[in-house]
Design an enzyme around this catalytic site. Structure first.
Site, PDB file in Angstrom:
ATOM      1  N   VAL A  57      -8.139 -31.944 -12.724  1.00 36.76           N
ATOM      2  CA  VAL A  57      -8.890 -32.592 -13.706  1.00 36.76           C
ATOM      3  C   VAL A  57      -8.692 -33.903 -13.403  1.00 36.76           C
ATOM      4  O   VAL A  57      -7.494 -34.495 -13.488  1.00 36.76           O
ATOM      5  CB  VAL A  57      -8.483 -32.486 -15.179  1.00 36.76           C
ATOM      6  CG1 VAL A  57      -9.176 -33.088 -16.342  1.00 36.76           C
ATOM      7  CG2 VAL A  57      -8.416 -30.857 -15.516  1.00 36.76           C
ATOM      8  N   CYS A  58      -9.474 -35.008 -13.131  1.00 34.75           N
ATOM      9  CA  CYS A  58      -9.456 -36.278 -12.503  1.00 34.75           C
ATOM     10  C   CYS A  58     -10.409 -37.480 -13.173  1.00 34.75           C
ATOM     11  O   CYS A  58     -11.238 -37.203 -13.890  1.00 34.75           O
ATOM     12  CB  CYS A  58      -9.566 -36.166 -11.060  1.00 34.75           C
ATOM     13  SG  CYS A  58      -8.740 -34.774 -10.103  1.00 34.75           S
ATOM     14  N   THR A  59      -9.842 -38.522 -12.741  1.00 38.39           N
ATOM     15  CA  THR A  59     -10.510 -39.792 -13.027  1.00 38.39           C
ATOM     16  C   THR A  59     -10.742 -40.475 -11.721  1.00 38.39           C
ATOM     17  O   THR A  59      -9.812 -40.759 -11.149  1.00 38.39           O
ATOM     18  CB  THR A  59     -10.014 -40.768 -14.068  1.00 38.39           C
ATOM     19  OG1 THR A  59      -9.751 -40.038 -15.298  1.00 38.39           O
ATOM     20  CG2 THR A  59     -10.912 -41.954 -14.318  1.00 38.39           C
ATOM     21  N   ARG A 248     -12.291 -38.787 -21.379  1.00 39.79           N
ATOM     22  CA  ARG A 248     -11.774 -39.812 -20.854  1.00 39.79           C
ATOM     23  C   ARG A 248     -12.770 -40.809 -20.058  1.00 39.79           C
ATOM     24  O   ARG A 248     -12.445 -42.096 -19.660  1.00 39.79           O
ATOM     25  CB  ARG A 248     -11.037 -39.211 -19.577  1.00 39.79           C
ATOM     26  CG  ARG A 248      -9.663 -38.531 -19.942  1.00 39.79           C
ATOM     27  CD  ARG A 248      -9.106 -38.039 -18.762  1.00 39.79           C
ATOM     28  NE  ARG A 248      -9.882 -36.668 -18.646  1.00 39.79           N
ATOM     29  CZ  ARG A 248     -10.610 -36.001 -17.571  1.00 39.79           C
ATOM     30  NH1 ARG A 248     -10.216 -37.031 -16.534  1.00 39.79           N
ATOM     31  NH2 ARG A 248     -11.126 -35.116 -17.432  1.00 39.79           N
TER      32      ARG A 248
END
Length: 310
Positions: A57-59, A248
């Site tokens: 799970v990333c940005t 996010r």
């Protein structure tokens, strides 16, 4: 790998060591070599190298400053649902991964080919830069036709796709331009859906490639004419609303818009990625890349309480 081969035969009932033989070269040989050199069971090394297909799970963001320089930043979040430590208010796997974060410099004939932020023992690439050419990160894309199905098909021998992190490493090794990298990332069949976030070395060269396992669904690019000076991806299709418990994207875009193109820099990009909930209890590291300088820098992260679990 020759020393390890007899031991693989002894574990016929464990699918993970057998999977090592089905992985493409040179990844199969490297995984076996890591198991041999470290003493970690081969099955565990295989599992370590395929977890990221289904659990990240990333940005990620690529931004162009007012002078046309490209910056690329990412938070890598990992460990969701893999054990919450109530006492320490942390994810067990996330905490175990932090000491394994390494910056790698891949060389050929003593010349740097590309750089990567990685986990020791992991042979694929999730974050990398080909100095002066392009930068690349990968985010997981949630889909019913996801990584679990692709891996199952691989195990059953019905495989015609590539592992995501093996593709990104191959692109970093072999592609020699932003356009060549974009073509490979958009057209190569995969075992799992993904978002590839790619930055180049010229104005307008930044994009999010939204992938199914078989084809490119959408490419969103930086477009100065539309005043789109950055592209930002979390884990949801950009044309859809994010899951309400995991938004996010909205605060990240608010940070970017408040920063403005005039003030975007490595330090202000770091500030955005250090703002909650982009920084959360799953965040293992932050990486910042400047393609024009061939620079990659990484930071192991900790989110002080109170902090969102994701």
């Amino acid at each position: 790998s020759k020393r390890w081969a007899p031991l693989i035969a002894e574990r016929k009932n464990d699918v993970r060591p057998l999977m090592a033989d089905t992985l493409p070269s040179p990844f199969s040989e490297e995984i076996k070599g890591i198991a041999d050199a470290s003493g970690v069971p081969l099955g565990e090394v295989v599992l370590f190298n395929i977890f990221y297909e289904v659990f990240t799970v990333c940005t990620s963001v690529v931004a162009e400053d007012s002078k046309g320089n490209l910056l690329h930043g990412r938070n890598l979040d990992f460990g969701l649902f893999l054990g919450w430590d109530v006492k320490n208010k942390s994810w067990t796997i996330s905490e175990k991964l932090k000491p394994l974060v390494v910056n790698l410099d891949f060389k050929k004939n003593n010349q740097t080919v590309f750089k990567s932020t990685n986990f020791a023992g992991y042979v694929g690439m999730l974050t990398g830069i080909k100095p002066h050419m392009f930068t690349l990160t990968m985010n997981e894309r949630f889909s019913l036709d996801g990584g679990y199905i692709g891996i199952l098909e691989w195990i059953l021998g019905q495989r015609d796709g590539m592992w995501m992190s093996f593709l990104t490493r191959t692109v970093l090794e072999k592609a020699n331009s932003y356009e060549e990298a974009k073509k490979l990332l958009a057209e190569t069949k995969l075992l799992a859906p993904a978002y590839f976030i790619l930055g180049g070395n010229q104005t307008g060269q930044g994009c999010i490639i939204t992938r199914s396992r078989t084809l490119s669904i959408d490419v969103l690019e930086i477009d100065p004419k539309l005043d789109r000076w950055y592209v930002l991806e979390t884990n949801y299709d950009h044309w859809k609303e994010p899951f309400f418990l995991d938004d996010r994207r909205t605060p990240a875009m608010r940070c970017m818009n408040q920063t403005t193109q005039t003030n975007i820099s490595v330090s202000t990009l770091y500030d955005m990625l250090s703002t909650k909930p982009m920084l959360n209890k799953l965040t293992t590291y932050t990486t910042l890349m400047q393609v024009s300088e061939g620079k990659l820098e990484s930071y192991i992260r900790d989110c002080p309480n109170p902090c969102m679990p994701w």
